[in-house]
Design a protein around this motif. Sequence first.
Motif, PDB file in Angstrom:
ATOM      1  N   GLN B  23      29.918  -1.497 -11.300  1.00  0.00           N
ATOM      2  CA  GLN B  23      28.817  -2.126 -12.147  1.00  0.00           C
ATOM      3  C   GLN B  23      28.040  -3.273 -10.887  1.00  0.00           C
ATOM      4  O   GLN B  23      26.879  -3.306 -11.011  1.00  0.00           O
ATOM      5  N   ILE B  24      28.838  -3.924 -10.063  1.00  0.00           N
ATOM      6  CA  ILE B  24      28.221  -4.665  -9.274  1.00  0.00           C
ATOM      7  C   ILE B  24      27.303  -3.886  -8.105  1.00  0.00           C
ATOM      8  O   ILE B  24      26.322  -4.263  -7.729  1.00  0.00           O
ATOM      9  N   VAL B  25      27.972  -2.801  -7.897  1.00  0.00           N
ATOM     10  CA  VAL B  25      27.097  -2.007  -7.037  1.00  0.00           C
ATOM     11  C   VAL B  25      25.627  -1.437  -7.609  1.00  0.00           C
ATOM     12  O   VAL B  25      24.622  -1.794  -6.767  1.00  0.00           O
ATOM     13  N   ALA B  49      23.471  -8.598 -12.882  1.00  0.00           N
ATOM     14  CA  ALA B  49      24.802  -7.969 -13.635  1.00  0.00           C
ATOM     15  C   ALA B  49      25.179  -8.912 -14.971  1.00  0.00           C
ATOM     16  O   ALA B  49      26.215  -8.276 -15.394  1.00  0.00           O
ATOM     17  N   GLY B  50      24.672 -10.111 -14.974  1.00  0.00           N
ATOM     18  CA  GLY B  50      25.036 -10.782 -16.186  1.00  0.00           C
ATOM     19  C   GLY B  50      26.293 -11.327 -16.028  1.00  0.00           C
ATOM     20  O   GLY B  50      27.225 -11.527 -17.115  1.00  0.00           O
ATOM     21  N   VAL B  51      26.858 -11.638 -14.580  1.00  0.00           N
ATOM     22  CA  VAL B  51      28.019 -12.271 -14.582  1.00  0.00           C
ATOM     23  C   VAL B  51      28.075 -13.468 -13.673  1.00  0.00           C
ATOM     24  O   VAL B  51      26.923 -13.729 -13.191  1.00  0.00           O
ATOM     25  N   ILE B  56      31.288 -11.654  -8.252  1.00  0.00           N
ATOM     26  CA  ILE B  56      30.784 -10.936  -6.953  1.00  0.00           C
ATOM     27  C   ILE B  56      31.656 -11.078  -5.966  1.00  0.00           C
ATOM     28  O   ILE B  56      32.214 -10.196  -5.246  1.00  0.00           O
ATOM     29  N   THR B  57      31.652 -12.454  -5.446  1.00  0.00           N
ATOM     30  CA  THR B  57      32.661 -12.804  -4.396  1.00  0.00           C
ATOM     31  C   THR B  57      34.154 -12.604  -4.542  1.00  0.00           C
ATOM     32  O   THR B  57      34.720 -12.418  -3.709  1.00  0.00           O
ATOM     33  N   ILE B  66      29.456  -5.061  -0.205  1.00  0.00           N
ATOM     34  CA  ILE B  66      28.523  -4.669  -1.259  1.00  0.00           C
ATOM     35  C   ILE B  66      27.737  -3.661  -0.481  1.00  0.00           C
ATOM     36  O   ILE B  66      27.469  -2.452  -1.205  1.00  0.00           O
ATOM     37  N   VAL B  67      27.086  -3.947   0.429  1.00  0.00           N
ATOM     38  CA  VAL B  67      26.149  -3.107   1.240  1.00  0.00           C
ATOM     39  C   VAL B  67      26.907  -2.044   1.684  1.00  0.00           C
ATOM     40  O   VAL B  67      26.355  -0.721   1.455  1.00  0.00           O
TER      41      VAL B  67
END
Lengths: 209, 209, 209, 209
Positions: B23-25, B49-51, B56-57, B66-67
Motif C-alpha cells: 500500500q505504501i509503495v 495513504a491515509g496513515v 511509513i518510517t 521505498i524508492v
Amino acid sequence: MRAKSNPIPTDNRSFAEAARRAQIVDCAIDAIAEMGFAKASVDQIAKLAGVSKGVITYHFPKKQEIVDAIIEKVMAAGRAYMEPRILAETSAAGRLRVYIESDLAFIGAYRKPLIALVEIAMNARRDDGGLVIGPDSLAQRAASLEELLRAGQRSGEFRRFNTRVMALTIIQAIDGVPPLLAREPNRDLKLHAKELATIFALATRRPSS
Amino acid sequence: MRAKSNPIPTDNRSFAEAARRAQIVDCAIDAIAEMGFAKASVDQIAKLAGVSKGVITYHFPKKQEIVDAIIEKVMAAGRAYMEPRILAETSAAGRLRVYIESDLAFIGAYRKPLIALVEIAMNARRDDGGLVIGPDSLAQRAASLEELLRAGQRSGEFRRFNTRVMALTIIQAIDGVPPLLAREPNRDLKLHAKELATIFALATRRPSS
Amino acid sequence: MRAKSNPIPTDNRSFAEAARRAQIVDCAIDAIAEMGFAKASVDQIAKLAGVSKGVITYHFPKKQEIVDAIIEKVMAAGRAYMEPRILAETSAAGRLRVYIESDLAFIGAYRKPLIALVEIAMNARRDDGGLVIGPDSLAQRAASLEELLRAGQRSGEFRRFNTRVMALTIIQAIDGVPPLLAREPNRDLKLHAKELATIFALATRRPSS
Amino acid sequence: MRAKSNPIPTDNRSFAEAARRAQIVDCAIDAIAEMGFAKASVDQIAKLAGVSKGVITYHFPKKQEIVDAIIEKVMAAGRAYMEPRILAETSAAGRLRVYIESDLAFIGAYRKPLIALVEIAMNARRDDGGLVIGPDSLAQRAASLEELLRAGQRSGEFRRFNTRVMALTIIQAIDGVPPLLAREPNRDLKLHAKELATIFALATRRPSS
DNA sequence: TATGAATGAGAATTCATTCAT
DNA sequence: TATGAATGAATTCTCATTCAT
C-alpha cells in the motif's frame, strides 16, 4: 597615439557584471552536472565559485534566474553550432545526418553544460509544479525537426512515416547521450554519431525499388 | 474454544506486513508520479495513504527503501509482462518487434508507475551523490537487448551494426515514452509502437540483396 | 460499574496538541509584546518556549497561523469578557460606560496579549502587502459600537453626532491604552477608564434643556 | 584669476548635499507610506529615488538616520503649520479647537508623510529593542497639550478633569486619522475635524450653571 | 504496530552595511 | 561624491529521521 581616450567605464562595468554572471552560470553548471539539480544549492554554487552566497543572490535574486540563464546559454550555443552546419547541406538526408552528427559533436564539446541541462530538464520545476523545460520546449524542437523530415518526404527522399514519432525518437536518441557520457566519459561519440546517422538514414529512406 | 482459531499467525503478520508495504509503495508511486520526486515527501506519501507518517518510517526506516521497492516492483512487473511475449517469438526480428510493442503496451497499462520510475531514475541520488538508477541498471537492460540483437546478427537476419548503440537507442526511444504520456495523456501508443517497430526493423534488417 | 471504559485517548491527544499550541501561542505573545513584531522570529519564539524551532513549524506550518491564532484568542477573550457586562446594562449611556470600562479592565488583565495584538495590527502584513488586521476588522468593531450609539440617539439619551467619528474616536482612545501600558506599566487604568467614560458621557449626552 | 570665481563653494556643497538628503528623505517617506516600514528597504528607497544604493548610504550611513530625518522633518512641518494658528486664538477653548482642526488639516495636506510617520512610530525599533518614537516623544506632545488644557482649567473655561488622560485621548483621536486615511482616502477630514472639535469641546467645558 | 511530536540540518531569500573604484 | 559589488547574518519554511507513548 589614438584619440580614443575614453576608458569606457560603463562598458567596463557591464563587462565586469557580465563576467561575474558568466562565472556564476558556469559554476552553477558545474554544480548541477556534478551533484545533480537537487543538491546544487545556492550555497554549493557559491562555494564552487569561491564567493559568498550573497554574491549569487546579488546577481541573480532568484535561483530560477540562474537556471534560465543556463538554459538560454546552452540552447543558444547549440543553435549556433548546429544551424550553419545543417543549412550547409542541401539534401534532406544530408541535413538529417548533419543534425545528428553536429548535435553529438556539440554534446561532446559541451559535456558538462549538457549534463546540467538534462538535470534541469528533468528536475527543475516552477512554483506551480510544472516543469521548467516543459512540453513546449520539446514540442518546439520536435516541430523543427519534423519540418526537415517532411521536406524529405515531399522531395521523395524519405519514405512515408509518422514524422512526429520519428522526430521524437531521433531527439530522444540524442538527448540520451549526455547521461551516457556522465556515466562513461570515454564513450566514442564519433562512432555513436555515425551509428545513429546510419540507423535513422535506414529508417527514413525510401525503399529503393 | 474454536479449532484453528489462530492459523499461521506469523504468516498473517507477514501478510499484513506485505499488504502494508504494498500500500505504501503504491501511494509513493502516486505521489512521485503526480508531484515529482522532489515534492513527494514522506508526509505527502503518508497523507495519500491515509496513515500517519510513523507508519511509513516503521515499515521503511529510510525513504530510500521505498524508492528501492518501487524500482523493484515496476521492473519486475515489466519483466513479467514482456518476457513471455518475447520468448513466444522465434525470429530475432519478431522478438525485437515484440520487445518494443510489449514494452509500450506495458507502459500504457502502467502509466503512473512508469512516470514515477522515470522521476526516480532522473532525480533520486544516493548519499554519495550517485544516481540510484545508475549505469549498472541501464547497462543490464542494454546487455539483455544486445543479446537479442547479436542473435539476429549471427542468424543473418540483422545487418552488422554496433549492438551497443542500437540497444541504447531502442531503450531511449522506449524510455522517452512515459514523459510524453505525462504531457499528452491521449497519445496513441499503439501507433507509436508500430512506428517504432518499423523504424528499428528497417534500421536492423540485412540489406536484401 | 459504567460501561464507559473508553479512556478517550483521542481527546488526550487533542488535549496535548491543544496544550502545545496554546503554549506556543503564549510564547509568541510574549515575544511579540516584548521585542516587537519584526523581531519576534520563529527562532525567538522557540527559544522562549524552550523547544526547537521545528516544534513551532510542526504545529504551525506557516508563521501567519500563529499570528491568526493570537488574534483569534485575544479577540475571543475580549468578547467573552466584555459582552455579558455590556448586555447587563439597559441604558445606552450605561452600555457605553461599561463598554469603555470593561475594555480597559480587560486590557489591564491581558496586558501582554493586547500589546502583542497592537503590534500585529500595526505590523503584520499578508504576502500581498495588505495588513492582516485590516480595514474590515476595525470597521466591524466600529459598526458594532455605532449600533450602540445609534440606539442611544434613537432613545433620546444621546445628542445628534456623527456616529462613525464618535465610534472611531472611542475605539482609538481605547486602543491607545496598551502602548501606554507598555511604556508606563504602573499607569492607573481605573482612573483612566473613569476619565474616558466621563469624556464620552459628556460628548454624547443630550443637552439637558 | 577672476574675482569671486568660486563663491561659497562650501555652501554650494552644503546646498547640493541638503538637496540630496531632502530628496532621499522624501523618497523614503514615499516608500514607507506605500509599502510599510518593514518592506521599505534601502534598495527600494534607492530605486524610488532613481539613484544607486551607495548614494543613500553615503548620505545616511545608518538607515536609522533616514528615519530620524523623516521624524524631524514631519514633526517640524507640523509644528510650523499648527503653532501660529493655535497662538492666534486667545481662549483655551479656541486653542483646543484649532489644535484639533489644524492638526487634521495638516494631516490632510501631508497624508503620505504622516502615514509614513505612523509606520515608523509603530515599527521602527532601536538596536536595543526600544521604540524609536518612544515614550518621550508622546510625553512631550502630551505635556504641551496638557499645558493648554491646564490653562483652560485655570481660566475657568474648562471643567476639572485629568489633563493627562484628556491630552492622551485627544492625541490618540488625532493620531488615529492617518491610518484611516490610508484605508479610506476619501474620508471627509473637515467633517471629522468638526466632530472631534465638538466632542472635546463638550468633554472639556465647564458645566454651565 | 501505530501514532504523531520533536528535532535539526539545509533550502531560498532579504537586507543593512562595508568597501574598492 | 557616486556607484554597485560583496558580505554575512537573519528569516521562513521543508523534510527525513528519531523517539516516547
